[in-house]
Design an enzyme around this catalytic site. Structure first.
Site, PDB file in Angstrom:
ATOM      1  N   LYS A 192       0.841  -1.211   0.000  1.00 54.50           N
ATOM      2  CA  LYS A 192       0.000   0.000   0.000  1.00 54.50           C
ATOM      3  C   LYS A 192       0.865   1.245   0.000  1.00 54.50           C
ATOM      4  O   LYS A 192       2.038   1.209   0.401  1.00 54.50           O
ATOM      5  CB  LYS A 192      -0.954   0.034   1.193  1.00 54.50           C
ATOM      6  CG  LYS A 192      -0.294   0.060   2.597  1.00 54.50           C
ATOM      7  CD  LYS A 192       0.111   1.445   3.093  1.00 54.50           C
ATOM      8  CE  LYS A 192       0.798   1.422   4.446  1.00 54.50           C
ATOM      9  NZ  LYS A 192       1.685   2.536   4.725  1.00 54.50           N
TER      10      LYS A 192
ATOM     11  N   ASP B 225      -2.067  -1.844  10.160  1.00 58.88           N
ATOM     12  CA  ASP B 225      -2.361  -1.815   8.724  1.00 58.88           C
ATOM     13  C   ASP B 225      -3.032  -3.100   8.229  1.00 58.88           C
ATOM     14  O   ASP B 225      -3.458  -3.170   7.076  1.00 58.88           O
ATOM     15  CB  ASP B 225      -1.065  -1.610   7.914  1.00 58.88           C
ATOM     16  CG  ASP B 225      -0.457  -0.231   8.131  1.00 58.88           C
ATOM     17  OD1 ASP B 225      -1.189   0.697   8.499  1.00 58.88           O
ATOM     18  OD2 ASP B 225       0.764  -0.095   7.933  1.00 58.88           O
TER      19      ASP B 225
END
Ligand code: ATP
Length: 282
Positions: free
Chosen positions: A10, A134
Site C-alpha cells: 500500500k 495496517d
C-alpha cells in the site's frame, strides 16, 4: 497441491497523525491505496509447520507477521494444521509499504479459504487488528479512508489504474521510532485528509496530486536525507513526490502522457543505491 495468495502493498495518499492514545497507539486519519506490487504467499501440505521466505534476512520465527496470522487462526480449527507457508518477497521491508501487514492479511485470507473456516472479512479484520494497525486495511485492500489506529475503514470509489513510481532508498525506518519523533514534536502542520477524499471522488489526477500530504514527512526528512534526495529525483522530472507511511519510501503518480518504463529507466540511471519500482494502483 500448492495454493497461493497475493499480498498487495500500500501507499498512503494522505496521512495525518491525530495524537497518542493512553494505550500507546496513535490515532491516524489516512487514505490507504493498494498497489499492484505484491508478495506471493504459497501454502503447501507438510508434516510439520514451516515458514520460509525468499529473503534470508527476514526472520521466519514467531515474530514474523505471517507466522502470527497462522497462529491466530488455529483456535478456529478442530485440530493441528501442519503446513508449509512460503513468502516470495517483492515488497521492500520496513519501507512504509506495509509488506508485513500485507503478508499477514494474505495468510488470514488464504487459510480461511483453504481450511474452509467461513470467517467473514469483518472477523478477519478484527483478528488482524490485534496483529498490526495496517492489517485490517490489507484484508480487502483497494482504497479507503481510515481512522482509529487504521482499523476504522471507509471504502472510497476506486481511482483509475494510474501508474506509480516508487523509490526505495537503502535505509529502514521503523514505524514505532517515527511515532516517537511525533510525540516529541510540537507545532506540526496537519494534513487535510478531507481534501484528499474529495480529490479521490473527483478522479482528477491533478487534484489528487495537489492533495497529497503526509505529516510524517517533515518529521522523518531531517533524520533520513535519502528521503529528500528521492523527492528531488522525482521533482526534477515534474512529478509530485510523497513519502508513504513513516517512510523512507517515496512515490509519485505517473501522468498518462508519460512513458512509465522510460521514466523508471531514466531515474534508475541517476541513482546507484535506490530501488526503482514501477507499479500501478490496485
Ligand atoms: P507498516 O507501513 O505496516 O508500518 P512497513 O511497510 O513500514 O510497515 P514492514 O515491511 O511491514 O514495514 O516491516 C515492519 C517490520 O515487521 C520489520 O521490522 C520486519 O522485520 C517485521 N516483519 C515481520 N513479518 C514480516 C513480513 N512477513 N514481511 C516484512 N516484514 C515483516
Amino acid at each position: 497441491m500448492i495454493h497461493s495468495e497475493k499480498a498487495y502493498g500500500k501507499i498512503n495518499l494522505a496521512m495525518n497523525i491525530l495524537g497518542r492514545r493512553p494505550d500507546g497507539y496513535h490515532e491516524v486519519d489516512t487514505v490507504y491505496q493498494s498497489v499492484s506490487l505484491h508478495d506471493d504467499i504459497l501454502f503447501e501440505a507438510s508434516q510439520t509447520f514451516r515458514l520460509t521466505c525468499s529473503r534470508n534476512d527476514l526472520v521466519c520465527d514467531e515474530t514474523n507477521l505471517a507466522y502470527k496470522a497462522y497462529t491466530a487462526l488455529l483456535p478456529f480449527c478442530d485440530g493441528p494444521r501442519p503446513l508449509h507457508i512460503h513468502i516470495d518477497k517483492h515488497i521492500p521491508v520496513a519501507a512504509g509499504l506495509a509488506g508485513g501487514s500485507a503478508d499477514c492479511a494474505a495468510v488470514l485470507r488464504g487459510l480461511n479459504r483453504l481450511w474452509k473456516l467461513g470467517l467473514s472479512p469483518d472477523t478477519l479484520r478484527k483478528i488482524g487488528r490485534a496483529l498490526g494497525a495496517d492489517v485490517p486495511f490489507c484484508i480487502n485492500g483497494g482504497i479507503a479512508r481510515a481512522g482509529g489506529i487504521g482499523e476504522i475503514l471507509v471504502p472510497l470509489a476506486p481511482l483509475p489504474q494510474w501508474q506509480v513510481i516508487i523509490l526505495h532508498p537503502p535505509v529502514s525506518v521503523h514505524t514505532d521510532k517515527a511515532y516517537v519523533l511525533f510525540d516529541k514534536a510540537s507545532g506540526l502542520a496537519g494534513t487535510d485528509v478531507g481534501e484528499m477524499t474529495a480529490a479521490v471522488a473527483s478522479k482528477s489526477f491533478t487534484r489528487v496530486c495537489d492533495a497529497m500530504s503526509n505529516t510524517f514527512e517533515t518529521l522523518i526528512m531531517p533524520h533520513v536525507p535519502a528521503v529528500g534526495e528521492c523527492m528531488n529525483l522525482l521533482r526534477r522530472r515534474g512529478l509530485r513526490p510523497l513519502m508513504t507511511g513513516s517512510g523512507p519510501t517515496v512515490f509519485a503518480l505517473v501522468p498518462s502522457d508519460t512513458d512509465g518504463e522510460e521514466l523508471a529507466a531514466a531515474i534508475e540511471n541517476e541513482t546507484k543505491t535506490t530501488e526503482v519500482i514501477l507499479t500501478t494502483l490496485q
